[in-house]
Design a protein around this motif. Structure first.
Motif, PDB file in Angstrom:
ATOM      1  N   ALA A 227       1.928   6.407   8.492  1.00  0.00           N
ATOM      2  CA  ALA A 227       1.691   6.976  10.098  1.00  0.00           C
ATOM      3  C   ALA A 227       0.367   7.251  10.501  1.00  0.00           C
ATOM      4  O   ALA A 227       0.352   6.818  11.659  1.00  0.00           O
ATOM      5  CB  ALA A 227       3.102   8.099  10.324  1.00  0.00           C
ATOM      6  N   ILE A 228      -0.373   8.071   9.790  1.00  0.00           N
ATOM      7  CA  ILE A 228      -1.670   8.353  10.180  1.00  0.00           C
ATOM      8  C   ILE A 228      -2.586   6.905  10.326  1.00  0.00           C
ATOM      9  O   ILE A 228      -3.278   6.982  11.361  1.00  0.00           O
ATOM     10  CB  ILE A 228      -2.119   9.359   9.206  1.00  0.00           C
ATOM     11  CG1 ILE A 228      -1.593  10.733   9.270  1.00  0.00           C
ATOM     12  CG2 ILE A 228      -3.505   9.622   9.446  1.00  0.00           C
ATOM     13  CD1 ILE A 228      -1.924  11.561   8.031  1.00  0.00           C
ATOM     14  N   LEU A 229      -2.373   6.252   9.239  1.00  0.00           N
ATOM     15  CA  LEU A 229      -3.376   5.045   9.470  1.00  0.00           C
ATOM     16  C   LEU A 229      -2.850   3.892  10.511  1.00  0.00           C
ATOM     17  O   LEU A 229      -3.557   3.314  10.660  1.00  0.00           O
ATOM     18  CB  LEU A 229      -3.064   4.260   7.871  1.00  0.00           C
ATOM     19  CG  LEU A 229      -4.388   4.678   7.219  1.00  0.00           C
ATOM     20  CD1 LEU A 229      -4.738   6.115   6.798  1.00  0.00           C
ATOM     21  CD2 LEU A 229      -4.545   3.902   5.849  1.00  0.00           C
ATOM     22  N   ASN A 230      -1.614   4.129  11.216  1.00  0.00           N
ATOM     23  CA  ASN A 230      -1.107   3.204  12.234  1.00  0.00           C
ATOM     24  C   ASN A 230      -1.758   3.827  13.444  1.00  0.00           C
ATOM     25  O   ASN A 230      -1.567   3.299  14.588  1.00  0.00           O
ATOM     26  CB  ASN A 230       0.088   3.119  12.059  1.00  0.00           C
ATOM     27  CG  ASN A 230       0.620   2.066  11.045  1.00  0.00           C
ATOM     28  OD1 ASN A 230      -0.037   1.192  10.895  1.00  0.00           O
ATOM     29  ND2 ASN A 230       2.058   2.380  10.749  1.00  0.00           N
ATOM     30  N   ILE A 253      -1.052   4.453  -1.866  1.00  0.00           N
ATOM     31  CA  ILE A 253      -1.600   2.934  -1.670  1.00  0.00           C
ATOM     32  C   ILE A 253      -0.518   1.771  -1.531  1.00  0.00           C
ATOM     33  O   ILE A 253      -0.374   1.111  -0.517  1.00  0.00           O
ATOM     34  CB  ILE A 253      -2.360   2.266  -3.213  1.00  0.00           C
ATOM     35  CG1 ILE A 253      -3.623   3.525  -3.109  1.00  0.00           C
ATOM     36  CG2 ILE A 253      -2.791   0.918  -3.012  1.00  0.00           C
ATOM     37  CD1 ILE A 253      -4.187   3.182  -4.328  1.00  0.00           C
ATOM     38  N   ASN A 254       0.703   2.034  -2.139  1.00  0.00           N
ATOM     39  CA  ASN A 254       1.655   1.281  -1.937  1.00  0.00           C
ATOM     40  C   ASN A 254       2.491   1.304  -0.629  1.00  0.00           C
ATOM     41  O   ASN A 254       3.095   0.374  -0.013  1.00  0.00           O
ATOM     42  CB  ASN A 254       2.791   1.643  -2.981  1.00  0.00           C
ATOM     43  CG  ASN A 254       2.613   0.973  -4.274  1.00  0.00           C
ATOM     44  OD1 ASN A 254       2.013  -0.133  -4.313  1.00  0.00           O
ATOM     45  ND2 ASN A 254       2.751   1.801  -5.589  1.00  0.00           N
ATOM     46  N   ASN A 255       2.227   2.509  -0.009  1.00  0.00           N
ATOM     47  CA  ASN A 255       3.004   2.769   1.142  1.00  0.00           C
ATOM     48  C   ASN A 255       2.204   2.304   2.302  1.00  0.00           C
ATOM     49  O   ASN A 255       2.689   2.085   3.620  1.00  0.00           O
ATOM     50  CB  ASN A 255       3.352   4.385   1.563  1.00  0.00           C
ATOM     51  CG  ASN A 255       4.220   4.896   0.698  1.00  0.00           C
ATOM     52  OD1 ASN A 255       4.977   4.078   0.159  1.00  0.00           O
ATOM     53  ND2 ASN A 255       4.253   6.346   0.536  1.00  0.00           N
ATOM     54  N   ILE A 256       1.080   1.715   2.422  1.00  0.00           N
ATOM     55  CA  ILE A 256       0.214   1.144   3.183  1.00  0.00           C
ATOM     56  C   ILE A 256      -0.175  -0.362   2.933  1.00  0.00           C
ATOM     57  O   ILE A 256      -1.010  -0.993   3.826  1.00  0.00           O
ATOM     58  CB  ILE A 256      -1.286   2.149   3.420  1.00  0.00           C
ATOM     59  CG1 ILE A 256      -2.053   2.002   2.174  1.00  0.00           C
ATOM     60  CG2 ILE A 256      -0.844   3.373   3.861  1.00  0.00           C
ATOM     61  CD1 ILE A 256      -3.318   2.759   2.486  1.00  0.00           C
ATOM     62  N   THR A 257       0.409  -0.805   1.820  1.00  0.00           N
ATOM     63  CA  THR A 257       0.018  -2.070   1.552  1.00  0.00           C
ATOM     64  C   THR A 257       1.202  -2.854   1.892  1.00  0.00           C
ATOM     65  O   THR A 257       2.434  -2.529   1.930  1.00  0.00           O
ATOM     66  CB  THR A 257      -0.326  -2.450   0.174  1.00  0.00           C
ATOM     67  OG1 THR A 257       0.451  -1.741  -0.654  1.00  0.00           O
ATOM     68  CG2 THR A 257      -1.819  -1.662  -0.204  1.00  0.00           C
TER      69      THR A 257
END
Length: 257
Positions: A227-230, A253-257
């Protein structure tokens, strides 16, 4: 598509064996998802203790998925500064990034904006990328002086940079009140501050300022990182405690790839 960054700042943690075990466990898992990592232009970086840089460099030198950062460097090129490490020393062991002005150094080592500006220049001169940290404390946040604090930290820490040097720069926003406290800034606050930082960079460097990555640091974890990186103008995360456990870091890592 702008690169995203996930930078694990290990601070003063891990023995050499613990650090080596962590990297050896991490590398095959990264190789297994390398296509997903490349598809989102994700740069993975580890910032261990100075004494662990060379052994970890030896481990990762044939892998393209992870790079090295240092947690600090000295503001002079060389000299009689017992216990210090120069930018050139870091570059000689294949360090790619150097964290400059982390709030813990601003607080405990009393580092000033002028000092940090000198460090930024030394890092750039050695061919590496500085990650200049900025962030307000709780008093500045509560009194409405948070934007003024950020403005002065960025203006004071980024002095006399050429447009070529600016292209190697990263900025990390880390609200001091959210570091290691478990208290995460709301998405609204993160968006507000990252947009504000982008405005400063555009004001200072024109359209090149649009391409400078802005990272968020402050109690990021596997549950909130996506959510933060979005968020608007959030180009990555500077991860502290959550990067120390390799399973948790891998989950991020898995949660953003």
């Amino acid at each position: 598509m702008m690169h995203k960054y996930l930078i694990g700042n290990w601070k003063m943690n891990k023995t050499l064996q613990e650090a080596m075990d962590c990297i050896q466990y991490l590398l095959p898992q990264l190789e297994a998802i390398k296509d997903a990592i490349h598809s989102i232009n994700l740069n993975l970086v580890i910032a261990p203790s100075f004494v662990h840089l060379w052994p970890i460099k030896e481990l990762i030198q044939h892998h393209t998925l992870i790079q090295l950062a240092a947690q600090n460097c000295h503001h002079e090129i060389q000299g009689a500064f017992t216990g210090e490490v120069s930018a050139a020393m870091l570059a000689s062991v294949d360090v790619k990034y150097v964290i400059i002005g982390h709030s813990e150094r601003r607080i405990y080592q009393k580092e000033t904006n002028d000092l940090l500006a000198s460090k930024v220049k030394k890092v750039l001169a050695a061919g590496m990328s500085p990650i200049l940290c900025c962030g307000e404390n709780i008093e500045q946040r509560n009194t409405g002086e948070h934007k003024t604090a950020i403005y002065h930290q960025l203006k004071g820490g980024l002095v006399d940079l050429t447009l070529q040097e600016v292209q190697k720069l990263l900025v990390a926003y880390e609200p001091v009140w959210a570091i290691g406290t478990g208290q995460v800034a709301s998405l609204e606050v993160i968006t507000e501050m990252h947009d504000f930082i982008r405005e400063i960079l555009l004001e200072q460097y024109g359209m090149i300022g649009e391409k400078i990555p802005i990272l968020y640091g402050g109690s990021c974890n596997a549950k909130n990182i996506a959510a933060i990186l979005n968020g608007s103008n959030v180009n990555g995360g500077l991860i502290g405690g959550a990067s120390l456990q390799v399973n948790h870091f891998m989950e991020m890592i898995n949660n953003i790839t």
